[in-house]
Each structure stands twice: as C-alpha cells, then as structure tokens.
Design a protein around this motif. Structure first.
Motif, mmCIF file in Angstrom:
data_model
loop_
_atom_site.group_PDB
_atom_site.id
_atom_site.type_symbol
_atom_site.label_atom_id
_atom_site.label_comp_id
_atom_site.label_asym_id
_atom_site.label_seq_id
_atom_site.Cartn_x
_atom_site.Cartn_y
_atom_site.Cartn_z
ATOM 1 N N GLY A 6 0.800 -1.215 0.000
ATOM 2 C CA GLY A 6 0.000 0.000 0.000
ATOM 3 C C GLY A 6 0.835 1.268 0.000
ATOM 4 O O GLY A 6 2.024 1.266 0.343
ATOM 5 N N VAL A 7 0.179 2.372 -0.396
ATOM 6 C CA VAL A 7 0.815 3.699 -0.404
ATOM 7 C C VAL A 7 0.658 4.301 0.993
ATOM 8 O O VAL A 7 -0.454 4.657 1.396
ATOM 9 C CB VAL A 7 0.170 4.628 -1.462
ATOM 10 N N PHE A 8 1.766 4.398 1.716
ATOM 11 C CA PHE A 8 1.740 4.931 3.083
ATOM 12 C C PHE A 8 2.125 6.409 3.111
ATOM 13 O O PHE A 8 2.979 6.848 2.331
ATOM 14 C CB PHE A 8 2.740 4.171 3.961
ATOM 15 N N VAL A 9 1.488 7.144 4.042
ATOM 16 C CA VAL A 9 1.989 8.455 4.449
ATOM 17 C C VAL A 9 2.842 8.198 5.688
ATOM 18 O O VAL A 9 2.329 7.826 6.744
ATOM 19 C CB VAL A 9 0.825 9.418 4.772
ATOM 20 N N ARG A 10 4.173 8.364 5.533
ATOM 21 C CA ARG A 10 5.094 8.051 6.638
ATOM 22 C C ARG A 10 4.894 9.024 7.797
ATOM 23 O O ARG A 10 4.827 8.653 8.956
ATOM 24 C CB ARG A 10 6.529 8.148 6.090
ATOM 25 N N ALA A 305 2.625 7.179 -6.933
ATOM 26 C CA ALA A 305 1.590 7.991 -6.275
ATOM 27 C C ALA A 305 2.036 9.442 -6.116
ATOM 28 O O ALA A 305 1.245 10.380 -6.317
ATOM 29 C CB ALA A 305 1.238 7.388 -4.917
ATOM 30 N N ALA A 306 3.308 9.649 -5.774
ATOM 31 C CA ALA A 306 3.786 11.033 -5.570
ATOM 32 C C ALA A 306 3.609 11.849 -6.854
ATOM 33 O O ALA A 306 3.166 13.004 -6.811
ATOM 34 C CB ALA A 306 5.248 11.027 -5.138
ATOM 35 N N GLU A 307 3.925 11.237 -8.003
ATOM 36 C CA GLU A 307 3.774 11.940 -9.281
ATOM 37 C C GLU A 307 2.293 12.268 -9.539
ATOM 38 O O GLU A 307 1.956 13.346 -10.050
ATOM 39 C CB GLU A 307 4.308 11.085 -10.440
ATOM 40 N N ALA A 308 1.422 11.332 -9.191
ATOM 41 C CA ALA A 308 -0.014 11.563 -9.395
ATOM 42 C C ALA A 308 -0.480 12.788 -8.595
ATOM 43 O O ALA A 308 -1.197 13.653 -9.117
ATOM 44 C CB ALA A 308 -0.808 10.320 -8.984
ATOM 45 N N TYR A 309 -0.065 12.866 -7.333
ATOM 46 C CA TYR A 309 -0.489 13.998 -6.503
ATOM 47 C C TYR A 309 0.184 15.302 -6.934
ATOM 48 O O TYR A 309 -0.431 16.375 -6.874
ATOM 49 C CB TYR A 309 -0.247 13.695 -5.016
#
Ligand code: NDP
Length: 327
Positions: A6-10, A305-309
């Motif tokens: 999953g895509v986590f927010v650290r 995901a970072a690129e998407a946001y």
C-alpha cells in the motif's frame, strides 16, 4: 492474515512522505468486508490528510476512494458476498492491494460499469450529484458558474447541470481546459488566468448575475464568485484547491444583495444508507446510459503515487486521476 502493498503516508508533509510498503491485513472484523482493490481514486482530501490539515495519526495508508472485488466477509455483514464488485468514496486506506472496509460504506457496482470507472466516479460523482440536486436544485432558466470546470468534480458537475437544463458559465486556467468544459456542455467559457476582472467577465457572459456559484478553487476566486451573484444568489464554496478562504465579514452578504453562502461536504450527503445508495445509483445509472462521461485523465501505478499527486496539485490534470495496483 495476508500481506498487501500500500501507499503509506510516513509522516505529515509533502510528496516525499509517500512510500509503497508491505503491510499485514487481518481477516475482516465484524461488519467489514475484505476487498482486492482494482483502482483507487486520487482526491484533494488525500492531500489535506497527507499534509495533516485533517488530523490523523501516521503512518497510514492513503486514499478515501476505491473499487474492487470482495474476497472475504466478516461476521454480521448482510447484502455482500465474496466475488461482489463494490466501490466506495468515503472509506480510508484505499491505496493498497487488499483492504478491510466497513460494509456500510460500500455500494455494489453494476455490471455495465468497470471497476476503474467506479473508482473514478464515487467521490467526485456523488459530490457533483449533491451539489446539483441538493445544495441547490438547479433547473431550466438557472445560470450556474462552475470554476475549474475541466477538473474532476468540474466536468461531472457541468454535465449534471446541463442535463437539468441549466446554463453553465465555466472557468478554467487554459484554452485546452475550456475546450473540455465546452465538450461537457458549458456554453460560456472564461479563462480566469487572463481576465482582469473575473466577476465583470462572468456578468458580461451571463447577461446578468448568476443564480449559483460552485467554487472549489477557494482563496483565489472567492471574492469574484461573490461579486458574480444576482441578489439572493447562492455561493457554494465546496473546496480550496488554491487555498482556504480567510474569515470574512457577513455584512458582505448584505451589501451583495441578501446573498447566501454555504460550505458543504460529501460526508453530510451520504451519511444515511438510503441516501448513499440513491446517489451512487443515480451516478452509476447515468454512466451506464452514456449520459455522464467519466474522463480518466491520469492513471498511475501505486509506486508513482507522488507523481499523481504532484500533477493534481500542480494543475496539470483534467478529469479524474486514479492509482492502480502493480500488475
Ligand atoms: P480538480 O480536478 O478540479 O483539480 C483542481 C483544479 O483547481 C485544478 O486543475 C485547477 O484547474 C484549479 N485550480 C485553481 N487554482 C489552483 C491552485 N492554486 N492549485 C491547484 N489547483 C488550482 O480537483 P477535484 O475535482 O478533485 O476537486 C476540486 C475541489 O473540490 C477541491 O477543492 C476539493 O477539495 C473539492 N472537493 C470537495 C468536496 C466536498 O464535498 N466539499 C468533495 C470533493 C472535492 P485550472 O487549471 O483550470 O484552474
């Protein structure tokens, strides 16, 4: 117990706090179903959660919106079974391969709608639905101003308003985006990056003050939105893509002509199970009938995901952005 990715927010912060991690998923608890995720929707609310604007503890799996297929059902769940195709727009932890979600937040996806489209339609589609039907019951003879009309909510809202006979004045930040808004049925088009006086441009295009303004841009457009309304018109501030609107003097509503202002959110329009099912059904039925076009303008794997946001926040997207699990 199963392993998922999953895509986590650290920790709260900017895009560099996002990372793809393996994590354990327990068996679904009471009232939960376990879903193999086919796609997750990218939304501004994820940005606010990542930044900590909406409080929450870190680390966590990002994403309120998604769709997939049920793999297991917890105790006490009625109406859902393994193999069912489901979607949600208001349940956390969606950007992962496998997730346990509360059954009460899910709806069935009709056969005519594929799962990527379902993931793209839930949050923004139900938002456009309540804005056009419940916040203001738009109809023939009304003129609505829709900002960021080539965006996710924007494109859907324009289509729903036009279908109700409402005239739409659309704004966007480029001529390419205005072409998209025109394609969705907006008849009056304004590039708000180019006009010196936005409210004057709106009044000139509409021939009068508009009946309702739908403003998800916020800080940069709020003043012009208010100045675009007819007496007793309704200002619907539903987001702050450019930043939050600072506190303002209520006397401005008086000076503007007995104006109304509201700041609605989706959660209050789908809290009731019947209302959730009604909105989702109307959105899915319109998609299946070809009356509501979903534009998936960006499709990124989880590890990007970072690129998407960055694209969403950088105004480089049109329509909906989705994330898909690694193949
Ligand atoms: P969009 O796809 O509309 O993307 C945002 C758009 O806003 C951009 O593409 C850009 O379009 C415009 N914009 C103008 N100024 C800025 C800026 N400074 N930074 C970034 N974007 C800017 O996003 P969504 O459809 O996902 O969401 C639109 C709004 O709706 C957001 O504010 C979101 O929080 C809100 N929302 C509210 C909900 C509710 O229930 N209240 C539910 C869902 C979303 P352009 O280049 O044309 O100016």
């Amino acid at each position: 117990m199963t392993t998922a990715r999953g895509v986590f927010v650290r920790e709260h912060g900017e895009h560099d706090v996002l990372e793809l991690r393996e994590h354990d998923v327990p068996d679904p608890g009471p009232g939960e179903v376990q879903v193999r995720v086919a796609a997750a929707g990218v939304n501004f609310i994820d940005v606010y959660r990542r930044q900590g604007v909406y409080p929450g503890t870190t680390p966590f799996v990002l994403g309120d919106e998604g769709a997939g297929t049920i793999t297991a059902v917890g105790a006490g769940v009625d109406g859902f079974a393994a193999g069912d195709r489901v979607a949600w727009g208001q349940a956390g932890g969606s950007e992962t391969t496998l997730v346990n979600q509360p059954a009460e937040m899910l709806v069935h996806v009709p056969d005519a709608v594929d799962l990527e489209t379902a993931a793209a339609a839930m949050l923004q589609g139900m938002t456009a639905h309540y804005l056009a039907n419940s916040t203001y019951a738009a109809g023939p003879g009304d003129i609505a101003l829709v900002h960021a009309a080539a965006g996710g909510v924007g494109q859907l809202l324009v289509q729903l308003l036009v279908a109700k006979g409402t005239t739409v004045v659309a704004t966007a930040g480029s001529s390419e985006k205005l072409d998209i808004a025109r394609g969705r049925g907006a008849t009056h088009l304004i590039n708000y990056a180019e006009v010196p006086d936005l409210a004057a441009a709106v009044r000139e295009a509409a021939g009068r003050g508009v009946d309702v303004v739908y403003d998800g841009v916020g800080k940069d457009t709020f003043d012009a939105s208010l100045a675009s309304l007819r007496p007793r018109g309704l200002m619907v501030l539903f987001g702050g893509a450019s930043g939050q609107v600072p506190p303002f003097d209520l006397q401005r509503l008086n000076a503007g002509g007995s104006l109304f202002v509201t700041r609605p959110k989706l959660a209050d329009h789908v809290a009731d199970r019947d209302e959730l099912e009604w909105r989702a059904r109307e959105v899915f039925d319109a998609i299946a009938a070809g009356a509501l076009k979903i534009d998936i303008g960006g499709r990124y794997p989880f590890d990007q995901a970072a690129e998407a946001y960055q694209a969403l926040e950088g105004r480089r997207t049109t329509g909906k952005v989705i994330l898909v699990p690694p193949g």
